[in-house]
Design an enzyme around this catalytic site. Structure first.
Site, PDB file in Angstrom:
ATOM      1  N   PHE A  44     -42.798  -8.647   8.649  1.00 37.93           N
ATOM      2  CA  PHE A  44     -43.552  -9.175   9.661  1.00 37.93           C
ATOM      3  C   PHE A  44     -44.577 -10.032   9.111  1.00 37.93           C
ATOM      4  O   PHE A  44     -45.320  -9.990   8.174  1.00 37.93           O
ATOM      5  CB  PHE A  44     -43.974  -8.413  10.791  1.00 37.93           C
TER       6      PHE A  44
ATOM      7  N   ASP B 200     -45.615   0.275   8.563  1.00 39.29           N
ATOM      8  CA  ASP B 200     -46.141  -0.354   9.869  1.00 39.29           C
ATOM      9  C   ASP B 200     -44.919   0.175  11.070  1.00 39.29           C
ATOM     10  O   ASP B 200     -43.831  -0.286  10.722  1.00 39.29           O
ATOM     11  CB  ASP B 200     -45.831  -1.997   9.544  1.00 39.29           C
TER      12      ASP B 200
ATOM     13  N   TYR C 107     -48.703  -2.140  22.263  1.00 34.52           N
ATOM     14  CA  TYR C 107     -47.888  -2.859  23.545  1.00 34.52           C
ATOM     15  C   TYR C 107     -46.480  -2.965  23.492  1.00 34.52           C
ATOM     16  O   TYR C 107     -46.051  -3.670  24.567  1.00 34.52           O
ATOM     17  CB  TYR C 107     -48.660  -4.466  23.659  1.00 34.52           C
ATOM     18  N   LYS C 108     -45.961  -2.277  22.613  1.00 36.31           N
ATOM     19  CA  LYS C 108     -44.342  -2.659  22.714  1.00 36.31           C
ATOM     20  C   LYS C 108     -43.844  -1.220  23.269  1.00 36.31           C
ATOM     21  O   LYS C 108     -43.954  -1.247  24.483  1.00 36.31           O
ATOM     22  CB  LYS C 108     -43.912  -2.591  21.174  1.00 36.31           C
TER      23      LYS C 108
ATOM     24  N   ARG D 157     -32.541 -11.332  20.471  1.00 31.14           N
ATOM     25  CA  ARG D 157     -32.848  -9.896  20.331  1.00 31.14           C
ATOM     26  C   ARG D 157     -33.008  -9.183  21.466  1.00 31.14           C
ATOM     27  O   ARG D 157     -33.721  -9.995  22.415  1.00 31.14           O
ATOM     28  CB  ARG D 157     -34.166  -9.930  19.426  1.00 31.14           C
TER      29      ARG D 157
HETATM   30  C1  LIG Z   1     -45.822  -6.629  16.756  1.00 25.29           C
HETATM   31  C2  LIG Z   1     -46.163  -6.416  15.283  1.00 25.29           C
HETATM   32  C3  LIG Z   1     -47.438  -6.700  14.858  1.00 25.29           C
HETATM   33  C4  LIG Z   1     -48.429  -7.197  15.804  1.00 25.29           C
HETATM   34  O1  LIG Z   1     -49.694  -7.215  15.251  1.00 25.29           O
HETATM   35  P1  LIG Z   1     -51.019  -7.794  16.151  1.00 25.29           P
HETATM   36  O2  LIG Z   1     -51.976  -7.857  15.397  1.00 25.29           O
HETATM   37  O3  LIG Z   1     -51.062  -6.808  17.352  1.00 25.29           O
HETATM   38  O4  LIG Z   1     -50.773  -9.167  16.622  1.00 25.29           O
HETATM   39  C5  LIG Z   1     -47.666  -6.381  13.616  1.00 25.29           C
HETATM   40  N1  LIG Z   1     -46.491  -6.095  12.813  1.00 25.29           N
HETATM   41  C6  LIG Z   1     -45.425  -5.659  13.182  1.00 25.29           C
HETATM   42  C7  LIG Z   1     -44.236  -5.339  12.334  1.00 25.29           C
HETATM   43  C8  LIG Z   1     -44.969  -6.012  14.491  1.00 25.29           C
HETATM   44  O5  LIG Z   1     -43.796  -5.698  14.813  1.00 25.29           O
END
Ligand SMILES: *Cc1c(COP(=O)(O)O)cnc(C)c1O
Length: 410
Positions: A125, A195, A220-221, A369
């Site tokens: 990511f 992560d 938030y997911k 997705r």
């Molecule tokens: C959604 C997501 C993030 C989000 O990071 P934020 O700091 O909350 O914007 C980070 N890593 C992964 C793998 C994600 O899917």
């Protein structure tokens, strides 16, 4: 050929079917993006109203004590712990995933000062890659090394301080073997940071069983904590007294209200707090997490597998001629809870779907997705969504110019 009736039969036998009633979902929408922004739990509405009107409006600053605002990061962390195989005092809710990555990457590299490599994989990511790169700027002795997934374990060496990976890939949905990679890292004397943004609340995770050192994850997911909800951070118990956060803010101090000049980290996980916690957002996240209290992750995983099978099978049956390429592993042990297809016209197709009320998302350059959230999706929704996708592909309506325009958020 599976029919809408077959899908409804699966719903009738679904032990999680009634959980959907605990969400507020709009009419005429099939929501396949809960892996990006989880849906609204109905209980959140009243809880937020109480937080604003009574706790803030009436109780004012007394709420830090009387409504235990001050204990919310630890309290909610402890509620996340069983979802990720951690002990309650190993998890805290604070900051964003990005900020928590920064804190833990710096903290980990300082636990391995004689080693020079932070190891990850290409296509991780973006925020994970950018943050690790940023750490190399401020700690020039530690350089980011991005190795191909296939030779990741081979790439672990005596110079590796930290391996940082996303457990379930945000595009493909492919899942890393947490136990095997953690073991290999430990054999080489390195630490591992996972992560869990696309894992927590979607699939069973057992950090303690895998011996994982550090983790972060998103609120938030799949946890349904609301837009921009705070994230969580995990540190294995026996690292907690030696590890230090580089963001040594007052909320992570041993005694913040003694207002001393010198920093002394709080005992345990609380040292990873930095500034004043966002109370309203924390309480929204708590409402989302409370929905998991009565539900086994195994039931969620079983439903996820069933939704996935129906989606993949129906795409083959209904859309087989249209060149959608499944890039998510079919084996439920090797993936998370979303399903992704490559298609050269993924963007306009995703926009045509949204116009018909089927909300998934698009990940550049060519990925459609679809989040398969077991708490509030029915097999019937999956069946209907694929039917609508089939109609869009058959008709070619997605070729209309209005679907070509790019939005700021995809
Ligand atoms: C959604 C997501 C993030 C989000 O990071 P934020 O700091 O909350 O914007 C980070 N890593 C992964 C793998 C994600 O899917």
């Amino acid at each position: 050929m599976s029919t809408l009736e077959d899908a409804r039969t699966l719903d009738a036998a679904d032990p999680l079917a009634s959980v959907r009633d605990q969400f507020t979902l709009p009419e005429g929408v099939i929501y396949l993006d809960g892996n990006s922004l989880g849906a609204l739990p109905t209980s959140t509405i009243a809880a937020q109203q109480d937080a604003v009107e009574r706790q803030w409006g009436a109780d004012l600053i007394r709420s830090w004590n009387s409504n235990d605002w001050i204990g919310a990061p630890q309290r909610i962390g402890a509620k996340i712990a069983p979802l990720i195989g951690a002990q309650p005092h190993e998890v805290i809710v604070t900051d964003s995933v990005s900020v928590n990555l920064f804190k833990l990457i710096v903290a980990a590299t300082r636990l391995r000062p004689d080693r020079t490599h932070i190891l990850t994989e290409p296509g991780n990511f973006p925020t994970d890659l950018y943050t690790a790169d940023g750490v190399s700027d401020v700690l020039p002795n530690h350089q980011l090394h991005v190795e191909q997934a296939g030779d990741l374990i081979d790439a672990i060496g005596p110079e590796t301080a930290l391996i940082m990976l996303t457990h379930v890939h945000y595009k493909s949905g492919a899942r890393h073997e947490m136990g095997r990679i953690t073991d290999a890292a430990h054999e080489a004397g390195a630490l591992v940071l996972w992560d869990l943004s696309h894992s927590v609340g979607a699939i069973p995770v057992d950090l303690n069983d895998c011996g994982a050192d550090l983790a972060v994850g998103c609120g938030y997911k799949y946890l349904n904590g609301g837009p921009g909800a705070p994230a969580f951070l995990f540190v294995r118990e026996d690292l907690q007294e030696t590890i230090r956060s580089p963001l040594s803010g007052w909320m992570g101090h041993a005694a913040p209200f003694e207002f001393r000049d010198d920093y002394e980290p709080a005992p345990g996980i609380s040292r990873f707090l930095c500034g004043t916690p966002p109370v309203l957002s924390l309480l929204a996240l708590e409402s989302g997490i409370d929905l998991f209290a009565e539900i086994e992750m195994e039931a969620i995983a079983a439903k996820s597998a069933s939704l996935f099978d129906l989606f993949a099978t129906r795409i083959e049956e209904r859309c087989g001629a249209h060149g959608l390429e499944l890039i998510t592993p079919r084996d439920p042990d090797h993936r998370g809870s979303h399903i992704s297809y490559r298609h050269p016209d993924g963007w306009p197709i995703s926009q045509a779907l949204i116009e018909r009320g089927v909300i998934g998302d698009f990940r550049a350059p060519d990925i459609l997705r679809f989040g398969l959230t077991p708490l509030y999706l029915r097999h019937e929704d999956i069946w209907q969504a694929v039917e609508i996708l089939g109609e869009i592909l058959d008709s070619g309506i997605w070729r209309e110019p209005r679907f070509a325009e790019k939005a700021a958020v995809t």
